[in-house]
Design a protein around this motif. Structure first.
Motif, PDB file in Angstrom:
ATOM      1  N   ILE A  74       0.847  -1.198   0.000  1.00  0.00           N
ATOM      2  CA  ILE A  74       0.000   0.000   0.000  1.00  0.00           C
ATOM      3  C   ILE A  74       0.887   1.255   0.000  1.00  0.00           C
ATOM      4  O   ILE A  74       0.537   2.276  -0.601  1.00  0.00           O
ATOM      5  CB  ILE A  74      -0.968  -0.010   1.215  1.00  0.00           C
ATOM      6  N   LEU A  75       2.063   1.187   0.638  1.00  0.00           N
ATOM      7  CA  LEU A  75       2.925   2.384   0.681  1.00  0.00           C
ATOM      8  C   LEU A  75       3.457   2.766  -0.713  1.00  0.00           C
ATOM      9  O   LEU A  75       3.308   3.922  -1.116  1.00  0.00           O
ATOM     10  CB  LEU A  75       4.049   2.222   1.715  1.00  0.00           C
ATOM     11  N   PRO A  76       4.058   1.832  -1.477  1.00  0.00           N
ATOM     12  CA  PRO A  76       4.445   2.235  -2.842  1.00  0.00           C
ATOM     13  C   PRO A  76       3.264   2.708  -3.680  1.00  0.00           C
ATOM     14  O   PRO A  76       3.404   3.624  -4.500  1.00  0.00           O
ATOM     15  CB  PRO A  76       5.095   0.981  -3.440  1.00  0.00           C
ATOM     16  N   MET A  77       2.100   2.110  -3.463  1.00  0.00           N
ATOM     17  CA  MET A  77       0.925   2.593  -4.195  1.00  0.00           C
ATOM     18  C   MET A  77       0.621   4.042  -3.801  1.00  0.00           C
ATOM     19  O   MET A  77       0.345   4.886  -4.659  1.00  0.00           O
ATOM     20  CB  MET A  77      -0.278   1.688  -3.903  1.00  0.00           C
ATOM     21  N   ALA A  78       0.717   4.329  -2.495  1.00  0.00           N
ATOM     22  CA  ALA A  78       0.464   5.699  -2.019  1.00  0.00           C
ATOM     23  C   ALA A  78       1.512   6.670  -2.557  1.00  0.00           C
ATOM     24  O   ALA A  78       1.248   7.857  -2.715  1.00  0.00           O
ATOM     25  CB  ALA A  78       0.436   5.726  -0.487  1.00  0.00           C
ATOM     26  N   LEU A  79       2.708   6.136  -2.859  1.00  0.00           N
ATOM     27  CA  LEU A  79       3.764   6.984  -3.436  1.00  0.00           C
ATOM     28  C   LEU A  79       3.572   7.182  -4.939  1.00  0.00           C
ATOM     29  O   LEU A  79       4.389   7.825  -5.590  1.00  0.00           O
ATOM     30  CB  LEU A  79       5.134   6.360  -3.152  1.00  0.00           C
ATOM     31  N   GLN A 103       5.836  10.210  -5.731  1.00  0.00           N
ATOM     32  CA  GLN A 103       5.246  11.463  -5.240  1.00  0.00           C
ATOM     33  C   GLN A 103       4.994  11.394  -3.741  1.00  0.00           C
ATOM     34  O   GLN A 103       3.857  11.210  -3.303  1.00  0.00           O
ATOM     35  CB  GLN A 103       3.946  11.741  -5.984  1.00  0.00           C
ATOM     36  N   PRO A 104       6.064  11.563  -2.947  1.00  0.00           N
ATOM     37  CA  PRO A 104       5.932  11.433  -1.486  1.00  0.00           C
ATOM     38  C   PRO A 104       4.911  12.409  -0.893  1.00  0.00           C
ATOM     39  O   PRO A 104       4.222  12.068   0.074  1.00  0.00           O
ATOM     40  CB  PRO A 104       7.341  11.743  -0.961  1.00  0.00           C
ATOM     41  N   ALA A 105       4.767  13.584  -1.485  1.00  0.00           N
ATOM     42  CA  ALA A 105       3.878  14.592  -0.893  1.00  0.00           C
ATOM     43  C   ALA A 105       2.422  14.139  -0.872  1.00  0.00           C
ATOM     44  O   ALA A 105       1.659  14.549   0.002  1.00  0.00           O
ATOM     45  CB  ALA A 105       4.014  15.912  -1.643  1.00  0.00           C
ATOM     46  N   GLY A 106       2.056  13.293  -1.836  1.00  0.00           N
ATOM     47  CA  GLY A 106       0.647  12.884  -1.894  1.00  0.00           C
ATOM     48  C   GLY A 106       0.327  11.620  -1.120  1.00  0.00           C
ATOM     49  O   GLY A 106      -0.838  11.212  -1.032  1.00  0.00           O
ATOM     50  N   ALA A 107       1.348  10.969  -0.547  1.00  0.00           N
ATOM     51  CA  ALA A 107       1.140   9.626   0.016  1.00  0.00           C
ATOM     52  C   ALA A 107       0.118   9.605   1.154  1.00  0.00           C
ATOM     53  O   ALA A 107      -0.770   8.744   1.191  1.00  0.00           O
ATOM     54  CB  ALA A 107       2.473   9.045   0.492  1.00  0.00           C
ATOM     55  N   CYS A 143      12.378  -4.080  -3.417  1.00  0.00           N
ATOM     56  CA  CYS A 143      12.448  -5.256  -4.304  1.00  0.00           C
ATOM     57  C   CYS A 143      11.201  -5.343  -5.187  1.00  0.00           C
ATOM     58  O   CYS A 143      11.297  -5.560  -6.399  1.00  0.00           O
ATOM     59  CB  CYS A 143      12.547  -6.546  -3.481  1.00  0.00           C
ATOM     60  N   TYR A 144      10.029  -5.184  -4.562  1.00  0.00           N
ATOM     61  CA  TYR A 144       8.788  -5.232  -5.347  1.00  0.00           C
ATOM     62  C   TYR A 144       8.687  -4.034  -6.282  1.00  0.00           C
ATOM     63  O   TYR A 144       8.226  -4.149  -7.416  1.00  0.00           O
ATOM     64  CB  TYR A 144       7.567  -5.284  -4.411  1.00  0.00           C
ATOM     65  N   MET A 145       9.136  -2.857  -5.816  1.00  0.00           N
ATOM     66  CA  MET A 145       9.016  -1.640  -6.635  1.00  0.00           C
ATOM     67  C   MET A 145       9.911  -1.713  -7.870  1.00  0.00           C
ATOM     68  O   MET A 145       9.536  -1.251  -8.945  1.00  0.00           O
ATOM     69  CB  MET A 145       9.396  -0.406  -5.801  1.00  0.00           C
ATOM     70  N   LEU A 146      11.100  -2.271  -7.694  1.00  0.00           N
ATOM     71  CA  LEU A 146      12.063  -2.269  -8.800  1.00  0.00           C
ATOM     72  C   LEU A 146      11.861  -3.459  -9.731  1.00  0.00           C
ATOM     73  O   LEU A 146      12.049  -3.343 -10.941  1.00  0.00           O
ATOM     74  CB  LEU A 146      13.497  -2.248  -8.248  1.00  0.00           C
ATOM     75  N   VAL A 176      12.423   5.263   3.445  1.00  0.00           N
ATOM     76  CA  VAL A 176      12.697   5.477   4.877  1.00  0.00           C
ATOM     77  C   VAL A 176      11.824   6.626   5.395  1.00  0.00           C
ATOM     78  O   VAL A 176      11.107   6.480   6.388  1.00  0.00           O
ATOM     79  CB  VAL A 176      14.200   5.764   5.126  1.00  0.00           C
ATOM     80  N   ASP A 177      11.838   7.753   4.703  1.00  0.00           N
ATOM     81  CA  ASP A 177      11.047   8.902   5.163  1.00  0.00           C
ATOM     82  C   ASP A 177       9.553   8.604   5.124  1.00  0.00           C
ATOM     83  O   ASP A 177       8.820   8.943   6.058  1.00  0.00           O
ATOM     84  CB  ASP A 177      11.356  10.139   4.308  1.00  0.00           C
ATOM     85  N   ALA A 178       9.103   7.972   4.038  1.00  0.00           N
ATOM     86  CA  ALA A 178       7.669   7.678   3.916  1.00  0.00           C
ATOM     87  C   ALA A 178       7.237   6.669   4.978  1.00  0.00           C
ATOM     88  O   ALA A 178       6.125   6.756   5.522  1.00  0.00           O
ATOM     89  CB  ALA A 178       7.354   7.150   2.516  1.00  0.00           C
ATOM     90  N   THR A 179       8.110   5.711   5.294  1.00  0.00           N
ATOM     91  CA  THR A 179       7.767   4.684   6.284  1.00  0.00           C
ATOM     92  C   THR A 179       7.698   5.283   7.686  1.00  0.00           C
ATOM     93  O   THR A 179       6.837   4.916   8.491  1.00  0.00           O
ATOM     94  CB  THR A 179       8.795   3.528   6.224  1.00  0.00           C
ATOM     95  N   ILE A 180       8.608   6.220   7.982  1.00  0.00           N
ATOM     96  CA  ILE A 180       8.555   6.895   9.286  1.00  0.00           C
ATOM     97  C   ILE A 180       7.207   7.621   9.432  1.00  0.00           C
ATOM     98  O   ILE A 180       6.512   7.472  10.439  1.00  0.00           O
ATOM     99  CB  ILE A 180       9.728   7.892   9.432  1.00  0.00           C
ATOM    100  N   ALA A 181       6.823   8.372   8.399  1.00  0.00           N
ATOM    101  CA  ALA A 181       5.562   9.133   8.478  1.00  0.00           C
ATOM    102  C   ALA A 181       4.357   8.191   8.580  1.00  0.00           C
ATOM    103  O   ALA A 181       3.422   8.437   9.357  1.00  0.00           O
ATOM    104  CB  ALA A 181       5.430  10.035   7.252  1.00  0.00           C
ATOM    105  N   TYR A 182       4.401   7.105   7.806  1.00  0.00           N
ATOM    106  CA  TYR A 182       3.289   6.135   7.774  1.00  0.00           C
ATOM    107  C   TYR A 182       3.137   5.450   9.135  1.00  0.00           C
ATOM    108  O   TYR A 182       2.030   5.356   9.685  1.00  0.00           O
ATOM    109  CB  TYR A 182       3.602   5.128   6.670  1.00  0.00           C
TER     110      TYR A 182
END
Ligand code: CP3
Length: 340
Positions: A74-79, A103-107, A143-146, A176-182
């Motif tokens: 769900i996090l890469p999707m949110a990105l 797009q980290p700002a929209g996650a 791994c899944y994203m790439l 790392v940043d997106a996971t901290i916020a999530y």
């Protein structure tokens, strides 16, 4: 909460118990709700139904912890990455070629329904049942994203790690940043502790394991702990082998989830004094049941006697597990009958 007592370093007998993928297709009541939700992603983003499937296994078995029903992807999707789950094939993403496409700002606005699920689950859980929030570990999610799909080999990611490490590093930094916020959002919404699923930690050679697994996990945990003193974090560096001790010492985790192959005595010897262990019954024993399962449970309980231990599997429950075997497992762990 028994789970938090153990995460604070207490050895409890019988240990608290929950199971990875405890909400899922082996339960008829899950299949019913999943059918109503349509597809799996819609279920993850529907707070009412996601809360319902999170609570189902708690009602049926009385586990000591619920784990938020969602998915690490769900996090890469949110990105901003396209994600779908093809029936029988697992997750499929549009393979990422440029970290600038994210797009980290929209996650946060996209994963907002997941945080609402956390609020609803916490409100609906018995007081003594802990709620575990989670995210994928950055290396596993990358791994899944790439590669764009699972399967366990991740040839593109492993090649990029040599041919274009700047891309891998850029993706990991964003994660790392997106996971901290999530995870911070999950804690504020009511998660009692959090878990990082580094399910594919074991595909990297040691030097890359240090850079792609240990260091990003350390940064996430340091940020979460500084914002939330006392927060407990479980790491699951699956298939990390002899690097378990280093992972436990350097990331700042309070507990390590052990994969199926890891021997309790070897894990205890490898980790610093006071480490908490979670795991690690072979999920296949839940399918086969019978004497082999009884023996496996007894051996595991003996293996962690006297050390802080959270009973769990070495990997997730599979859809072919008969629900009655989970009920029997709970009797064996608790030494008392539970209904199912
Ligand atoms: O444990 C739980 O009950 C909480 C929910 C949860 C799910 N996935 C639900 C899910 C958690 C914590 C995860 C984590 C996850 N997702 C991981 C890390 C743990 C692990 O298993 O290694 C990974 C690698 C994923 C990615 C993922 N999601 C895969 C590879 C698949 C397909 C495999 C399958 O069983 O079909 C999923 C789908 C998925 N995630 C399902 C569930 C219940 C099955 C979806 C369905 O209902 O069809």
């Amino acid at each position: 909460m028994k789970l938090l007592r153990v995460l604070n370093g207490e050895a409890i007998s019988p240990p608290p118990v929950w199971l990875m993928r405890q909400a899922g297709r082996y339960l008829p009541e899950y299949r019913e709700v999943r059918g109503r939700a349509g597809d799996f992603i819609s279920l993850c983003l529907n707070p009412e139904l996601a809360a319902e499937v999170t609570l189902q296994p708690i009602r049926r078995y009385g586990f000591d912890a619920a784990i938020l029903f969602s998915d690490i992807l769900i996090l890469p999707m949110a990105l901003g990455q396209d994600l779908r789950f093809a029936e029988g094939e697992g997750p499929l993403l549009a393979p990422l070629r440029d970290a600038g496409a994210l797009q980290p700002a929209g996650a946060a606005s996209i994963y907002a329904p997941v945080l609402e699920t956390v609020r609803r689950v916490r409100a609906g859980l018995p007081q003594e049942t802990a709620l575990i929030g989670f995210a994928g570990g950055p290396a596993t999610v990358a791994c899944y994203m790439l590669d764009g799909k699972g399967g366990g080999e991740f040839p593109r990611t492993r090649t990029l790690a040599y041919e274009n490490p700047a891309l891998v590093r850029a993706v990991l930094d964003i994660l790392v940043d997106a996971t901290i916020a999530y995870l911070q959002g999950q804690v504020e919404a009511g998660a009692d502790c959090v878990m990082l699923f580094e399910s594919w930690a074991g595909i990297f050679p040691a030097a890359q394991f240090r850079e792609f697994v240990i260091e990003p996990n350390r940064r996430i945990i340091a940020a979460l702990k500084s914002a939330n003193p006392g927060l407990k974090v479980i790491g699951f560096p699956r298939l990390c082998g002899l690097l378990l001790g280093e992972y436990a010492r350097r990331t700042g985790v309070d507990a390590v989830g052990l994969d199926t192959v890891t021997d309790p005595a070897a894990a205890i010897a490898a980790c610093p004094e006071g480490m908490v262990f979670q795991g690690n019954l072979d999920p296949l024993l839940l399918k086969t049941g019978g004497a082999a399962m009884e023996e496996g449970v007894a051996r595991l309980l003996r293996g962690f006697e006297g050390v802080p231990h959270i009973f769990n599997l070495g990997h997730g429950i599979t859809p072919d597990v008969p629900p009655r075997n989970v009920a029997r497992l709970m009797e064996l762990v608790r030494g008392a009958r539970v209904s199912a």
